[in-house]
Design an enzyme around this catalytic site. Sequence first.
Site, PDB file in Angstrom:
ATOM      1  N   HIS A 162       0.806  -1.117  -0.010  1.00  0.00           N
ATOM      2  CA  HIS A 162      -0.017   0.089   0.074  1.00  0.00           C
ATOM      3  C   HIS A 162       0.814   1.267   0.055  1.00  0.00           C
ATOM      4  O   HIS A 162       1.892   1.270   0.381  1.00  0.00           O
ATOM      5  CB  HIS A 162      -0.798   0.048   1.110  1.00  0.00           C
ATOM      6  N   CYS A 249      -2.336   0.193  10.089  1.00  0.00           N
ATOM      7  CA  CYS A 249      -3.913  -0.598   9.361  1.00  0.00           C
ATOM      8  C   CYS A 249      -4.509  -1.339  10.534  1.00  0.00           C
ATOM      9  O   CYS A 249      -5.815  -1.834  10.232  1.00  0.00           O
ATOM     10  CB  CYS A 249      -3.351  -1.747   8.415  1.00  0.00           C
TER      11      CYS A 249
HETATM   12  C1  CIR Z   1      -3.654  -7.861   3.282  1.00  0.00           C
HETATM   13  O1  CIR Z   1      -3.122  -8.495   2.418  1.00  0.00           O
HETATM   14  O2  CIR Z   1      -4.788  -7.336   3.027  1.00  0.00           O
HETATM   15  C2  CIR Z   1      -3.448  -8.143   4.654  1.00  0.00           C
HETATM   16  N1  CIR Z   1      -2.886  -9.323   5.088  1.00  0.00           N
HETATM   17  C3  CIR Z   1      -2.755  -7.051   5.116  1.00  0.00           C
HETATM   18  C4  CIR Z   1      -3.437  -5.809   5.090  1.00  0.00           C
HETATM   19  C5  CIR Z   1      -2.502  -4.565   5.629  1.00  0.00           C
HETATM   20  N2  CIR Z   1      -3.261  -3.301   5.613  1.00  0.00           N
HETATM   21  C6  CIR Z   1      -2.616  -2.103   5.527  1.00  0.00           C
HETATM   22  O3  CIR Z   1      -1.414  -1.978   5.328  1.00  0.00           O
HETATM   23  N3  CIR Z   1      -3.528  -1.007   5.322  1.00  0.00           N
END
Ligand code: CIR
Length: 267
Positions: A162, A249
Amino acid sequence: MSRTLAFTRAVPESIAHCELTHVARAPLDLVRARAQHAAYERALTDAGCEVVRLPELPAHADSVFVEDCAVVLDELAIATLPGARSRRGEVDSVAAAFAAHRSVSRLRGAATLDGGDVLALGRTLFVGLSQRTNAEGARQLRELVAPHGYAVEPIAVTGALHLKTAITRASESVLVVNPCWVDTARFAHWELVPVDPSEPFAANVLRVRDTTICSAAFPRTNERLHVRGVSLVQVDASELAKAEGGVTCCALVVPSASRQITPSRRG
Ligand code: CIR
């Protein structure tokens, strides 16, 4: 004095089956992950937030990463369409919780957008074009926020999950950035602190009121921020890092939570 809410969600047992893009799967200790998540929630409380737990979603492996389900501004919230289809079922409960605090709009159709790709710097929203967020997602976001005086600036993200894996705001004037993953020229008016090259994931920090929460796994970069006067609180986030999560997150931070809501334009 205005309240700041921080919405979080419990770490589900199913996290062992989470989405992974740039990180190899490694065994995740659920007990440790939950203890670290609880300490993170305490750090949010200590920083002045009232932590509100969203309903658990045991069947959704990535549901602890609430940031990806919404973009929250003073004037409205936008419920997203996460780029990973496995994550779409996380959004409704976030939208429902936010309805008490903001008018909630939704992205539609072919748009994809993860909250982790939206970096709000004043009235400018940088939107990472990544494997999770597409140009249509950025376009719809612009349509929703432009009437409120926000500009949307799409920006390519390469090599990171991201935009906020690559760059976040550490203080009023400082951004911490991994220059390998994003074009730093786009942030020329900011004081940029590059991550230590041995700590590529250190550019993800969470600024809450006057505190900046960061991962203790990155001492060299954290020291660079400390000498720039950033007031840091370090947390151990090592287990959820195995699920490709950072400190932004696991929370959706909502300032001025008690403000009056205005009718939604869409959705
Ligand atoms: C994903 O791949 O969607 C999750 N394992 C990790 C999401 C992390 N989100 C973020 O950094 N905003």
